[in-house]
Design a protein around this motif. Structure first.
Motif, PDB file in Angstrom:
ATOM      1  N   SER A  13       8.835 -52.344   4.872  1.00  0.00           N
ATOM      2  CA  SER A  13       9.876 -53.216   4.354  1.00  0.00           C
ATOM      3  C   SER A  13      10.460 -52.719   3.039  1.00  0.00           C
ATOM      4  O   SER A  13       9.800 -52.014   2.271  1.00  0.00           O
ATOM      5  N   VAL A  14      11.700 -53.109   2.792  1.00  0.00           N
ATOM      6  CA  VAL A  14      12.294 -52.948   1.467  1.00  0.00           C
ATOM      7  C   VAL A  14      11.524 -53.825   0.486  1.00  0.00           C
ATOM      8  O   VAL A  14      11.223 -53.430  -0.638  1.00  0.00           O
ATOM      9  N   ALA A  15      11.195 -55.031   0.937  1.00  0.00           N
ATOM     10  CA  ALA A  15      10.339 -55.944   0.184  1.00  0.00           C
ATOM     11  C   ALA A  15       9.805 -56.991   1.152  1.00  0.00           C
ATOM     12  O   ALA A  15      10.442 -57.304   2.163  1.00  0.00           O
TER      13      ALA A  15
ATOM     14  N   VAL B 177       9.354 -50.134  -8.980  1.00  0.00           N
ATOM     15  CA  VAL B 177       9.663 -48.843  -8.354  1.00  0.00           C
ATOM     16  C   VAL B 177      11.112 -48.472  -8.640  1.00  0.00           C
ATOM     17  O   VAL B 177      11.982 -49.335  -8.794  1.00  0.00           O
ATOM     18  N   SER B 178      11.357 -47.188  -8.703  1.00  0.00           N
ATOM     19  CA  SER B 178      12.700 -46.691  -8.977  1.00  0.00           C
ATOM     20  C   SER B 178      13.508 -46.566  -7.689  1.00  0.00           C
ATOM     21  O   SER B 178      12.998 -46.802  -6.587  1.00  0.00           O
ATOM     22  N   ASP B 179      14.760 -46.177  -7.831  1.00  0.00           N
ATOM     23  CA  ASP B 179      15.584 -45.889  -6.658  1.00  0.00           C
ATOM     24  C   ASP B 179      14.903 -44.816  -5.813  1.00  0.00           C
ATOM     25  O   ASP B 179      14.261 -43.895  -6.341  1.00  0.00           O
ATOM     26  N   ASP B 180      15.031 -44.924  -4.492  1.00  0.00           N
ATOM     27  CA  ASP B 180      14.513 -43.887  -3.599  1.00  0.00           C
ATOM     28  C   ASP B 180      15.526 -43.619  -2.505  1.00  0.00           C
ATOM     29  O   ASP B 180      16.644 -44.148  -2.539  1.00  0.00           O
ATOM     30  N   SER B 181      15.146 -42.805  -1.538  1.00  0.00           N
ATOM     31  CA  SER B 181      16.090 -42.418  -0.478  1.00  0.00           C
ATOM     32  C   SER B 181      16.449 -43.589   0.425  1.00  0.00           C
ATOM     33  O   SER B 181      17.464 -43.554   1.130  1.00  0.00           O
ATOM     34  N   ALA B 182      15.621 -44.648   0.414  1.00  0.00           N
ATOM     35  CA  ALA B 182      15.865 -45.787   1.289  1.00  0.00           C
ATOM     36  C   ALA B 182      16.756 -46.845   0.652  1.00  0.00           C
ATOM     37  O   ALA B 182      17.608 -47.435   1.319  1.00  0.00           O
ATOM     38  N   THR B 183      16.560 -47.079  -0.647  1.00  0.00           N
ATOM     39  CA  THR B 183      17.312 -48.152  -1.290  1.00  0.00           C
ATOM     40  C   THR B 183      17.252 -48.007  -2.809  1.00  0.00           C
ATOM     41  O   THR B 183      16.456 -47.225  -3.343  1.00  0.00           O
ATOM     42  N   SER B 184      18.054 -48.792  -3.485  1.00  0.00           N
ATOM     43  CA  SER B 184      18.064 -48.780  -4.948  1.00  0.00           C
ATOM     44  C   SER B 184      17.162 -49.890  -5.475  1.00  0.00           C
ATOM     45  O   SER B 184      16.844 -50.855  -4.772  1.00  0.00           O
ATOM     46  N   LYS B 185      16.792 -49.762  -6.726  1.00  0.00           N
ATOM     47  CA  LYS B 185      15.971 -50.788  -7.364  1.00  0.00           C
ATOM     48  C   LYS B 185      16.723 -52.116  -7.419  1.00  0.00           C
ATOM     49  O   LYS B 185      16.143 -53.183  -7.172  1.00  0.00           O
ATOM     50  N   VAL B 186      18.000 -52.056  -7.710  1.00  0.00           N
ATOM     51  CA  VAL B 186      18.799 -53.276  -7.810  1.00  0.00           C
ATOM     52  C   VAL B 186      18.842 -54.011  -6.475  1.00  0.00           C
ATOM     53  O   VAL B 186      18.717 -55.245  -6.420  1.00  0.00           O
ATOM     54  N   TYR B 187      19.010 -53.255  -5.392  1.00  0.00           N
ATOM     55  CA  TYR B 187      19.035 -53.890  -4.072  1.00  0.00           C
ATOM     56  C   TYR B 187      17.672 -54.493  -3.736  1.00  0.00           C
ATOM     57  O   TYR B 187      17.587 -55.596  -3.189  1.00  0.00           O
ATOM     58  N   ARG B 188      16.606 -53.794  -4.079  1.00  0.00           N
ATOM     59  CA  ARG B 188      15.264 -54.311  -3.826  1.00  0.00           C
ATOM     60  C   ARG B 188      15.042 -55.610  -4.607  1.00  0.00           C
ATOM     61  O   ARG B 188      14.423 -56.551  -4.113  1.00  0.00           O
TER      62      ARG B 188
END
Length: 289
Positions: A193-195, A256-267
Motif C-alpha cells: 500500500s501507499v498507506a 519516508v521521502s518521495d520514491d518511485s511509487a509516490t511522493s511524500k505529500v501524496y502519501r
C-alpha cells in the motif's frame, strides 16, 4: 532467475532448527517463502544454508484464551483469516488479513514469516504494533517476549538476535463494544500500500472516546503508532470534524521521502483520508454508535 547454490536443512523440531541456526551464521529461515524465494531468485540473498520450518507442527497453531489470540509462527495466514474463533475475539485480525496480497499468497504465507520479514509496508506488523501485541522468539538461551513496538527496528530489521527464531505472535482480543477498522490504499489490488491504517475505538459511559489505538503502514521505516492522534482523540466526543482533524494531525507521522511509487505529500494526503475514514468505520461498529 534461479538462486545460487545453497545447503538445505529440514529440521523436525524447534530445538533442531535452533541448533542449525546457531551453527550456520549465514543461514535463512524458510517459513512460507513468499518473500524469501523471490529474494533468492533475484540473488539479493545468497545464503549458505536454508532452514525449512515446514515440519515444525509445534509452531502451527491458533489459540484463543484469556483475552489473547496466540498464533504460532507457522500458522498460514489464510487459516487465521478463516478462523471464526479468532474473528469473534478480534475481528480486526480478519479484516487486516483480507488486505494482504491475494488468497493464493495467504494460502502459503505464514504469520511468523511476515512478522520476521519486517516490511514496514506490510499489514501484519502494523496490526501487531497497533494492538500493542507481543512476539515470542526462541534461541539457544531460551525464550523471550518482545513488545511489538520494540520488535520492529528498521526496514527488514528486528530485535531478534541472529541465532533466534520467531515462534509466536500474541494479539489482545477486543473488549465488548470496541469498534475496529483496517483499510489501505494501493495502486493495484494486492500491491503493497501507499498507506494503510488500523484502528480500534472504545467509548466510555459518557459517549466520549475512552480509548483509541491507531497504527499505520507504508509511512515510515517501521510500522508507525500514531500516538499524537491517539492523545488528541482520547476524552473527546466523536464527530466527523474531530476525525478529519485527527487525519490532518496524522500527516506529520509520514517520514519516508518521495520514491518511485509516490511522493511524500501524496502519501500524507492518503494517510489523512484513511485515518478519518477508518475512525468513522470503527465508530459505527461500537456499542455506542
Amino acid at each position: 532467475m534461479k538462486p545460487s547454490a545453497f545447503r538445505y536443512a529440514l529440521p523436525s523440531t524447534l530445538r533442531d532448527a535452533i541448533d542449525i541456526r546457531a551453527r550456520f551464521e549465514d543461514s535463512v529461515i524458510l517459513a512460507g517463502g513468499q518473500s524469501l524465494i523471490p529474494t533468492m531468485n533475484f540473488r539479493l540473498a545468497n545464503p549458505e544454508v536454508v532452514i525449512d520450518l515446514r515440519k515444525l507442527d509445534e509452531l502451527n497453531y491458533v489459540r484463543v484464551a484469556d483475552g489473547v489470540v496466540r498464533i504460532g509462527a507457522m500458522a498460514r495466514q489464510r487459516v487465521v483469516e478463516q478462523n471464526d474463533e479468532v474473528a469473534a475475539a478480534n475481528p480486526l485480525i480478519r479484516e487486516t488479513l483480507l488486505n494482504v496480497a491475494h488468497p493464493v499468497i495467504r494460502n502459503r504465507g505464514t504469520v511468523g514469516g511476515s512478522l520476521a520479514h519486517a516490511d514496514p509496508s506490510a499489514e501484519l506488523p502494523t496490526l501487531l504494533t497497533t494492538m500493542r501485541g507481543a512476539i515470542t522468539v526462541c534461541g539457544p538461551s531460551g525464550r523471550r517476549t518482545i513488545a511489538a513496538e520494540d520488535f520492529f527496528e528498521f526496514i527488514f530489521t528486528t530485535a531478534m538476535e541472529p541465532d533466534e527464531l520467531l515462534v509466536e505472535a500474541a494479539i489482545p482480543a477486543l473488549e465488548p463494544g470496541e469498534g475496529w477498522a483496517f483499510a489501505e490504499f494501493a495502486r493495484r489490488h494486492g500491491d503493497y500500500s501507499v498507506a494503510g491504517v488500523a484502528v480500534t475505538l472504545k467509548l466510555g459511559a459518557d459517549r466520549r472516546i475512552d480509548r483509541v489505538r491507531l497504527g499505520a503502514c507504508g509511512i515510515a521505516t517501521t510500522p508507525a503508532l500514531l500516538t499524537e492522534c491517539e492523545r488528541f482523540l482520547t476524552g473527546k466526543s466523536p464527530s466527523p470534524e474531530l476525525f478529519a482533524e485527527a487525519g490532518t494531525l496524522a500527516r506529520d507521522a509520514v517520514t519516508v521521502s518521495d520514491d518511485s511509487a509516490t511522493s511524500k505529500v501524496y502519501r500524507q494526503h492518503v494517510l489523512a483520508g484513511l485515518v478519518a475514514r477508518n475512525l468513522t468505520t470503527a465508530m459505527t461498529r461500537t456499542d455506542g454508535a
